[in-house]
Design a protein around this motif. Sequence first.
Motif, PDB file in Angstrom:
ATOM      1  N   LEU A 193       0.843  -1.206   0.000  1.00 55.03           N
ATOM      2  CA  LEU A 193       0.000   0.000   0.000  1.00 55.03           C
ATOM      3  C   LEU A 193       0.876   1.254   0.000  1.00 55.03           C
ATOM      4  N   LEU A 194       1.965   1.211   0.766  1.00 49.74           N
ATOM      5  CA  LEU A 194       2.865   2.369   0.792  1.00 49.74           C
ATOM      6  C   LEU A 194       3.470   2.611  -0.595  1.00 49.74           C
ATOM      7  N   PHE A 195       3.838   1.519  -1.270  1.00 51.79           N
ATOM      8  CA  PHE A 195       4.373   1.654  -2.629  1.00 51.79           C
ATOM      9  C   PHE A 195       3.305   2.215  -3.585  1.00 51.79           C
ATOM     10  N   SER A 196       2.031   1.833  -3.348  1.00 48.33           N
ATOM     11  CA  SER A 196       0.934   2.379  -4.174  1.00 48.33           C
ATOM     12  C   SER A 196       0.861   3.888  -4.007  1.00 48.33           C
ATOM     13  N   LEU A 197       0.999   4.327  -2.749  1.00 49.70           N
ATOM     14  CA  LEU A 197       0.933   5.770  -2.490  1.00 49.70           C
ATOM     15  C   LEU A 197       2.145   6.467  -3.106  1.00 49.70           C
ATOM     16  N   LEU A 198       3.321   5.824  -2.958  1.00 47.42           N
ATOM     17  CA  LEU A 198       4.550   6.395  -3.535  1.00 47.42           C
ATOM     18  C   LEU A 198       4.424   6.503  -5.053  1.00 47.42           C
ATOM     19  N   ASP A 199       3.742   5.502  -5.636  1.00 45.98           N
ATOM     20  CA  ASP A 199       3.551   5.488  -7.096  1.00 45.98           C
ATOM     21  C   ASP A 199       2.902   6.775  -7.582  1.00 45.98           C
ATOM     22  N   LEU A 200       1.914   7.228  -6.798  1.00 47.74           N
ATOM     23  CA  LEU A 200       1.200   8.440  -7.200  1.00 47.74           C
ATOM     24  C   LEU A 200       2.168   9.609  -7.312  1.00 47.74           C
ATOM     25  N   ILE A 201       3.061   9.712  -6.308  1.00 42.76           N
ATOM     26  CA  ILE A 201       4.034  10.815  -6.304  1.00 42.76           C
ATOM     27  C   ILE A 201       5.035  10.618  -7.447  1.00 42.76           C
ATOM     28  N   LEU A 202       5.486   9.360  -7.574  1.00 47.13           N
ATOM     29  CA  LEU A 202       6.498   9.037  -8.591  1.00 47.13           C
ATOM     30  C   LEU A 202       5.971   9.336  -9.999  1.00 47.13           C
ATOM     31  N   CYS A 203       4.718   8.924 -10.252  1.00 44.06           N
ATOM     32  CA  CYS A 203       4.102   9.172 -11.559  1.00 44.06           C
ATOM     33  C   CYS A 203       4.070  10.661 -11.840  1.00 44.06           C
ATOM     34  N   ASP A 204       3.604  11.381 -10.849  1.00 46.05           N
ATOM     35  CA  ASP A 204       3.449  12.817 -11.004  1.00 46.05           C
ATOM     36  C   ASP A 204       4.802  13.450 -11.307  1.00 46.05           C
ATOM     37  N   PHE A 205       5.812  12.994 -10.575  1.00 44.36           N
ATOM     38  CA  PHE A 205       7.158  13.545 -10.705  1.00 44.36           C
ATOM     39  C   PHE A 205       7.759  13.169 -12.074  1.00 44.36           C
ATOM     40  N   ALA A 206       7.625  11.880 -12.451  1.00 49.89           N
ATOM     41  CA  ALA A 206       8.278  11.410 -13.683  1.00 49.89           C
ATOM     42  C   ALA A 206       7.616  11.970 -14.931  1.00 49.89           C
ATOM     43  N   TYR A 207       6.280  12.160 -14.880  1.00 51.27           N
ATOM     44  CA  TYR A 207       5.586  12.565 -16.097  1.00 51.27           C
ATOM     45  C   TYR A 207       5.219  14.052 -16.159  1.00 51.27           C
ATOM     46  N   ALA A 208       5.564  14.807 -15.083  1.00 49.72           N
ATOM     47  CA  ALA A 208       5.256  16.244 -15.090  1.00 49.72           C
ATOM     48  C   ALA A 208       5.879  16.954 -16.304  1.00 49.72           C
ATOM     49  N   PRO A 209       7.143  16.639 -16.681  1.00 50.46           N
ATOM     50  CA  PRO A 209       7.715  17.331 -17.852  1.00 50.46           C
ATOM     51  C   PRO A 209       6.924  17.054 -19.140  1.00 50.46           C
ATOM     52  N   TYR A 210       6.362  15.832 -19.241  1.00 52.20           N
ATOM     53  CA  TYR A 210       5.587  15.505 -20.449  1.00 52.20           C
ATOM     54  C   TYR A 210       4.235  16.239 -20.445  1.00 52.20           C
ATOM     55  N   THR A 211       3.679  16.422 -19.233  1.00 54.00           N
ATOM     56  CA  THR A 211       2.427  17.187 -19.118  1.00 54.00           C
ATOM     57  C   THR A 211       2.667  18.592 -19.668  1.00 54.00           C
ATOM     58  N   LYS A 212       3.816  19.172 -19.273  1.00 56.07           N
ATOM     59  CA  LYS A 212       4.168  20.529 -19.719  1.00 56.07           C
ATOM     60  C   LYS A 212       4.375  20.535 -21.243  1.00 56.07           C
ATOM     61  N   LEU A 213       5.154  19.568 -21.702  1.00 55.47           N
ATOM     62  CA  LEU A 213       5.481  19.498 -23.134  1.00 55.47           C
ATOM     63  C   LEU A 213       4.201  19.316 -23.972  1.00 55.47           C
ATOM     64  N   ALA A 214       3.336  18.381 -23.524  1.00 61.31           N
ATOM     65  CA  ALA A 214       2.104  18.109 -24.272  1.00 61.31           C
ATOM     66  C   ALA A 214       1.189  19.329 -24.269  1.00 61.31           C
TER      67      ALA A 214
END
Lengths: 532, 532
Positions: free
Chosen positions: B213-234
Motif C-alpha cells: 500500500l505504501l508503494f501504491s501511495l509512492l507510485d502516485l508521487i512518482l508518476c506525477d514527478f516522472a511525467y510532469a515534464p511531459y504534461t508541460k510538453l504536451a
Amino acid sequence: MALVFPCSPQIHAVLLVCLALLSFADGRKLLVVPMDGSHWFSMREVTDELWHKGHEIVVVAPEINLHIKAGENYVMKEYPVPFTKAELEGHVQAFVQVVFEERPFLERFVKIYERLKNTSNLFLATCSHLLYNKELIRYLEETKFDAVFMDPMVPCGQIIAEYLSIPSVFFLRGIPCGLDYQAIQCPNPPSYVPRIFTTNTDHMTFPQRVKNLLFSLLDLILCDFAYAPYTKLASEFLQRDITVTELLSHGSVWLMRTEFAIDYPKPLMPNIVTIGGINCAHKELSQEFEAMVNASGEHGFVVFSLGSMVSEIPMKNAKEIAEAFGTIPQTVFWRYTGETPPNLAKNTKLVKWLPQNDLLAHPKARAFITHGGSHGIYEGICNAVPMVLMPLFGDQMDNAKRIESRGAGVTLNIIEMTSKDLSDALNAVINEKSYKENINRLSALHLDRPIHPLDLAVHWVEFVMRHKGAPHLRPAAHDLNWIQYHSLDVIAFLLAVVLVTMFISLKCCLFCYRKCFYKKERVTKSSKSKTQ
Amino acid sequence: MALVFPCSPQIHAVLLVCLALLSFADGRKLLVVPMDGSHWFSMREVTDELWHKGHEIVVVAPEINLHIKAGENYVMKEYPVPFTKAELEGHVQAFVQVVFEERPFLERFVKIYERLKNTSNLFLATCSHLLYNKELIRYLEETKFDAVFMDPMVPCGQIIAEYLSIPSVFFLRGIPCGLDYQAIQCPNPPSYVPRIFTTNTDHMTFPQRVKNLLFSLLDLILCDFAYAPYTKLASEFLQRDITVTELLSHGSVWLMRTEFAIDYPKPLMPNIVTIGGINCAHKELSQEFEAMVNASGEHGFVVFSLGSMVSEIPMKNAKEIAEAFGTIPQTVFWRYTGETPPNLAKNTKLVKWLPQNDLLAHPKARAFITHGGSHGIYEGICNAVPMVLMPLFGDQMDNAKRIESRGAGVTLNIIEMTSKDLSDALNAVINEKSYKENINRLSALHLDRPIHPLDLAVHWVEFVMRHKGAPHLRPAAHDLNWIQYHSLDVIAFLLAVVLVTMFISLKCCLFCYRKCFYKKERVTKSSKSKTQ
C-alpha cells in the motif's frame, strides 16, 4: 465448424460415431449439467463441437423438461422429478399469463414474484432429486469425468463438481443478483456498471446512480434469499458448511455470453472469457421459407418472435399487433401458436416455428421484433437487422436498453402499446437511415474478432479438461476477507502509526516547551523575588 | 506466420515488395513511435507481420539510438537529437556501472536515481526534438495515418496521435508507477496485486500488504514527478491543458506483454489485450551454434545472457561466475564482450551475441541464466528451461520473483553472490526434478492458448485502423471524477436521507410523546387541583 459428409443421414450418423470412437483415444469425458430453457440452445452448440472433437459427452437432465432432448452427440442420463410435463408447462403458461395481465404495479410485482418463487422451487426440487439419486450419482462417480460443464444460475452442477472433486466450466449470460461477480471477485463499480432491472446505461445521472447503488444493495439481499436453499442443500449433501458464493468461486473458467459492442465496458477477471454472439452461426433456409422470403418482393420482410417460452399472447394484444402489421408493406413472419386474430392482414404469415437466425441472415430481412432475450439480440446484431424490442421479463428490459441506447432499435411496452405505436416503430427502424447505420456499425464491431466465440468456448472447456482446472487464473483475492481485500486493516494500521507519531511528537514538543517555559518562569520568578 | 518463398533472398525481397504493393490497395497506414531499447524487439515482430499483411508502416525514430535500425519492412523517418552516439552509449555504460558498484543502500539508491533521471532527460529531449521538428510533423500531417502504434512508457507517440486526431494502440509490459492502470481506469487492489519494486507475490503477509500500500501511495508521487515534464510538453505542443494520464486514457487498445502462467491474476478491462509470450517464435540454429550445441554431449548446455544492455561486467564478478561454470558438466554459452576472465573453464564459450531463444528451444538446453527481463523470462517459459535469475534493475526483481515463487527458478544477487552460490543454483535447477516439472507445467499452461499472441496483436492493430479506434471498449468510468467513481456522493446522499428520516421520526415521536405526556400532566394536575 461441424463436419459435413455428402452422404445419407444414416451413413452420416455411422461415420460420425466411428469418427468419435476413433478419436476417443485422445478424447476426454465431459459431464454436462444444463439449465432448462433457452439457455441450453447455445450451450448445446459447444457440446456438439466438443463431441466432434472426440470428447465423450454425458448430459444429465430431469426426465420432465422443456428443451433438453436426447441427442446424437451425447449420452443422455435422465432422472425422475416430482412433477409432470403438464405441471411444468402449466407453470410456464401461468408465468406468461401473469406477464400479460394488466394490474397495478405492486400487485403485478407480487404476482410475478410468486410465479418466480414457484419456478425457483421447481428448480430446487429438480436439483435435490438429482443429488439424492443414488444410482445416478454412483454412475457419475464411476465414470471419472475430466470436468463439469454447467450453467451456474442453478448451482446444482457445481455441487456435483465439488462432490466428484473435478473442475468446472461455467456457461452463462449472468446471474441476476450479481452473484457471479461476487464469486469471481471481479470489481463491479455501481457508479458506471448498470445493475440488472434498472434499465440504466453506463452513463448515469445522479438519481440513476442512486438507483443503481440501491439495486446493488438489494442484490445482496436478493442473492442471499434466492440461493439460501441451495446453501442448505449443498451443505447437507457435501456434509460440510459451504455457501453458494464459495461453491461458485471454485469454477475454473466463466464463459460469459457478453460482448462490448452490446454490453457496456466493465472490469473483467482473467478467468472470464467473453463469448457473446456464440449463437450466430446460420444455415440455408428451407425451401418453404425460401419461397415465402422470395415472395416478399422489394420491401423484404420482418421477423417477429417472443422467444421459446412465449408463442401465444392474449387476443387483445394480438389484435393490436396484427393491425399494425397491416400498415406496413413488408411481409411479416410471426411465430404464433394462438388463435388467429380476426384482423390479420394478408402480409402476415403465422408460423408455429421459424428459423429465426437463418431468416435474419437473409438480405431481405428489414426488421426484427423481439422480446430482447440475449440470444435474440445477438442474432439481430450479428445479422445487422434493426430491432423493435418488446421486453417481457428478466434481463430483457436491460438488453432492450442496450440496443435502444445505441440507436439500433426502438423499445415498446407490449401491454400498453397501441397498433400505431408499433406501426410507427416499425416504420422508423425500417425507413430511418440512422437505425440501419447504427446496427451496421455495431455488427461490424461485433463480428470483427480474432477468433469465433464458439472456438473460444471449446478451447477453454478443453483447456480445463487437459490441465485439471485453471488455478493459475484464480486471483489471490479469494483468500482475503472483506476487510483485507479493501486494505482497511492496513489503512487503520497506518493511520494509527501516523496518530501515535503525531501524539508522541506533540508530547515531545509540549515537554520541551514546558521545560523551556518552566526554566524561564523559574528564572523570571527568581529574578522577580530578587528585585522584590 | 511470415510468408516463406523457396528462392534467393533477392527474389524473395522483390516478391515481398510486389506483394506488399499489390495488397496496399486494402492496406492502411500505420505510424510507429517506438521506445528505444529491448522494448522495440517484440514490437518490431508485430510491425513486420502487419507489413506482410499489406499495411504501410512508417517508423519514426531519433537519428541516434540503440536498437531501432532501418528495416526492409518499414519506412524509417529519422530526426536529429541533441546528443551523440558516444554520449548515448556512455549513459548506458554509466548506468550499468552504477548497478554493479558495491555501495551502501542509500548511496546506491541516489546514484541509480541520478542515472535514471539522466536517461529520462534524454528521452524527454528526444521527444521534444520530435514534436518541434516542423518538417517531420508536416510530413506526418500530410500522410494521413490510420493509427499510431507506440510504447506509452514515453508518451510522445500519444501526443502526436492527439495532434493528428488519430487513434492509437499501445504496446507495453507496464508503466512502473502504475500510470497504465490509472489511465485505463482498471481496478488494481493493493491487497493482492503486488506493486513493482516490492518483490511481493499475490499472497502477502500483513507487513507485505503494508509495504504494497505504501508503494501504491509512492507510485502516485512518482508518476506525477516522472511525467510532469511531459504534461508541460504536451500542453505546450497541443496548446491546451492536458495531463499524461488523460493523454494515455485516449489509447484505444492496450496490448500488454503479460500472461497469467507468469503474472499473478488481477482485474483487466475490455481494452486490455494480454499478449505475453509474443516473442517466442524461434528458428533453426546457425551451423556454428548447431555444431557447438551438438558438441555439448549428454549433459547439454546452459545459456547465459544479461540482456541487450549488459554485455560486460566488472572482472571481480566475471571471475566468480567463470569459476562456478567450471564446476558443472554442461557447456555454457555466455554472451560477454568484456575481457576474458583468467579462470575461464574449457566448458564455457564466450560469444559476442547469441540466438537466445533459438538456443533455449533446443532440447539440450538445461538451464537459462538471465537478468530476468520480460522477454527473457517468457523465452524461458515458452521453451520450458528452468532459470537462474540475476535481476539488475527495473521490473527484473519482480519478474524473478514470479519465476521463483512458482518453483521454476532460483534468484541470486549478482553483486553479492559467490561462485558456490551460482554453482549450487545451477546444480539445483538442472538436477532437482521439481524445477523442470514446474517449468514444464508453466510452459504447458502458457502455450495452451486459442490464438497466438502475435496474431492477437496484429488483429487489434488492424481493428483500430479499420474502425478508427475502439470507443466501444472505453469504460464510462473516464467520465466520472474520483468521488463519483467511488459513489461517495451517492453514499453521502443516502446517509443524509437516512439521518434526516431518523431525525424527523425522532422529532415526531418526541412531539407525540410530549403531547400525550402534556395531556396526562394537565389531566393529573387538574385532577390534583380538584382534589386539593
